[in-house]
Design an enzyme around this catalytic site. Structure first.
Site, PDB file in Angstrom:
ATOM      1  N   SER A  40       0.801  -1.221   0.000  1.00  0.00           N
ATOM      2  CA  SER A  40       0.000   0.000   0.000  1.00  0.00           C
ATOM      3  C   SER A  40       0.834   1.271   0.000  1.00  0.00           C
ATOM      4  O   SER A  40       0.313   2.349  -0.323  1.00  0.00           O
ATOM      5  CB  SER A  40      -0.930   0.013   1.224  1.00  0.00           C
ATOM      6  OG  SER A  40      -0.185  -0.120   2.423  1.00  0.00           O
ATOM      7  N   ASP A 351      -3.464   8.058   8.176  1.00  0.00           N
ATOM      8  CA  ASP A 351      -4.521   7.231   8.765  1.00  0.00           C
ATOM      9  C   ASP A 351      -4.019   6.319   9.885  1.00  0.00           C
ATOM     10  O   ASP A 351      -4.709   5.387  10.281  1.00  0.00           O
ATOM     11  CB  ASP A 351      -5.215   6.392   7.686  1.00  0.00           C
ATOM     12  CG  ASP A 351      -4.246   5.458   6.944  1.00  0.00           C
ATOM     13  OD1 ASP A 351      -3.113   5.265   7.424  1.00  0.00           O
ATOM     14  OD2 ASP A 351      -4.624   4.930   5.880  1.00  0.00           O
ATOM     15  N   HIS A 354      -0.382   4.765   7.267  1.00  0.00           N
ATOM     16  CA  HIS A 354       0.175   5.370   6.057  1.00  0.00           C
ATOM     17  C   HIS A 354       0.416   6.851   6.287  1.00  0.00           C
ATOM     18  O   HIS A 354      -0.153   7.441   7.208  1.00  0.00           O
ATOM     19  CB  HIS A 354      -0.770   5.150   4.876  1.00  0.00           C
ATOM     20  CG  HIS A 354      -1.164   3.723   4.685  1.00  0.00           C
ATOM     21  ND1 HIS A 354      -2.349   3.216   5.178  1.00  0.00           N
ATOM     22  CD2 HIS A 354      -0.523   2.686   4.084  1.00  0.00           C
ATOM     23  CE1 HIS A 354      -2.424   1.925   4.884  1.00  0.00           C
ATOM     24  NE2 HIS A 354      -1.341   1.584   4.223  1.00  0.00           N
TER      25      HIS A 354
END
Length: 392
Positions: A40, A351, A354
């Site tokens: 991610s 978040d 990240h």
């Protein structure tokens, strides 16, 4: 009049310098494209294909993507990620996700393939998913893929493209492209850590993860890849999710300079040390390949040790949280209950797991400009128009 001996030495010195610079420029000066693998931290839309499913992932919704794209694009941030800034720095277009080009690689043209592809998927692991199942780790999301699967994708696409075009052309694509392998492996550790496994269990994964990365590098070299950048792990002890999960009243557990968990950062350093040792071994076997280590750990610590210098006023606070102003795994960002900060550029964390676009931009700048790559990428890479206004 014949030149003096010092003048001859000077002439030879200039000639050598020019030849050396030309050599570097020809090898590193103009990458034609980027091929990327990872999770991610560098997914630019491969997970986004699930957004039409009955249970879309949080990244399908705002506020993901709100800063730069003004819509969700599958990036786990408010805007761009490190990969985007590297592409911009090199004067290349943003790297397109594999699953959204040519129906997942099927029928892709040689021209399209030559523009590069991103195989990174949010939630991806270095190890096979069966590894986690066999050990009773059940928090791995169903959409996760392994590094092995990502390599299968590029092999499949490569075979399809090169079956209908000159193999030398395919070789040229790989030789003249920048391959980025990672960051990968962080999720292998995340899934164990967030399943309440001991640090001893997590540490036992490191040789296995490094071995998978090493095997992937070797496979890419056999395909004719000329330059591979391999990022290390982030400082896990600084991520807000772990500061929440492993919160303690013992002040000795925290780094007084930045408030990070010392023991977890020591683990990240251990992974990075083992990875760098393996890269040295591969360099000795393949001296013709340009293998670059990207020091994500210290690029992040550079920010956290002097946040005000870089314009950050919120060090461990999270920009995107739920209505109770908490964060957890999986991330609450993107849910109807999400609360978003007014200015993400003042936050390091987006978040809880990240980072914000502002933080990713600084990491990319550290890699491209400063001494956070080995060998130093800013020396090897000498093009771009004033580095495109310093990554505006």
């Amino acid at each position: 009049m014949a030149p003096s001996i010092p003048s001859l030495h000077l002439a030879f010195a200039f000639a050598f310098a020019f030849a050396f610079a030309f050599s570097l420029h020809s090898v590193f000066g103009r990458y034609t494209s980027i091929f990327n693998f990872g999770d991610s931290l560098s997914d630019t839309g491969n997970l986004y294909y699930t957004c039409s499913s009955p249970n879309p992932v949080n990244v399908c919704f705002l506020p993901y993507g709100e800063t730069f794209f003004h819509r969700p694009t599958g990036r786990f941030s408010d805007g761009r990620v490190v990969l985007d800034f590297i592409a911009t720095w090199l004067g290349l277009p943003l790297v397109r996700p594999y699953r959204r080009v040519g129906l997942g690689g099927e029928g892709i043209s040689a021209e399209e393939f030559g523009k590069g592809l991103n195989f990174a998927v949010g939630g991806a692991t270095a190890l096979d998913l069966s590894f986690f199942e066999e050990r009773g780790v059940h928090n791995v999301p169903s959409h996760a893929v392994s590094l092995g699967i990502q390599l299968h994708w590029i092999n499949k696409t490569y075979s399809s493209v090169c079956a209908s075009s000159a193999s030398s052309g395919c070789r040229d694509i790989f030789k003249n492209s920048l391959f980025i392998l990672g960051e990968i492996g962080g999720n292998d550790y995340n899934y164990f850590l967030l399943d309440n496994r001991t640090i001893t269990e997590v540490t036992s994964l490191v040789p296995l993860v490094v071995k998978e990365i090493s095997s992937a590098i070797t496979e890419l070299i056999e395909l004719g890849v000329g330059t591979i950048m391999v990022p290390g792990n982030l400082p896990l002890g600084c991520l807000p999710i772990y500061l929440q999960v492993y919160a303690t009243s013992n002040p000795s557990q925290y780094d007084p300079q930045n408030g990070c968990l010392k023991w977890l950062n020591q683990f990240s350093k251990y992974h990075n040390e083992q990875l760098q040792q393996e890269l040295e071994r591969i360099r000795a076997l393949h001296p013709h390949v340009h293998l670059i280590y990207a020091d994500y750990f210290n690029a992040v610590m550079r920010i956290l040790n002097a946040p005000k210098k870089f314009g950050f006023t919120n060090l461990h606070q999270v920009c995107c949280v739920d209505e109770n102003r908490s964060y957890y795994f999986p991330m609450p960002c993107g849910l109807p209950s999400t609360i978003v900060c007014d200015d993400p550029s003042k936050y390091v964390s987006w978040d809880g797991l990240h980072l914000t676009e502002a933080a990713y931009k600084l990491i990319a700048t550290s890699l491209m400009q400063a001494s956070f790559t080995a060998p130093q990428f800013s020396i090897l890479q000498q093009n771009s128009s004033t580095k495109l206004l310093q990554l505006q």
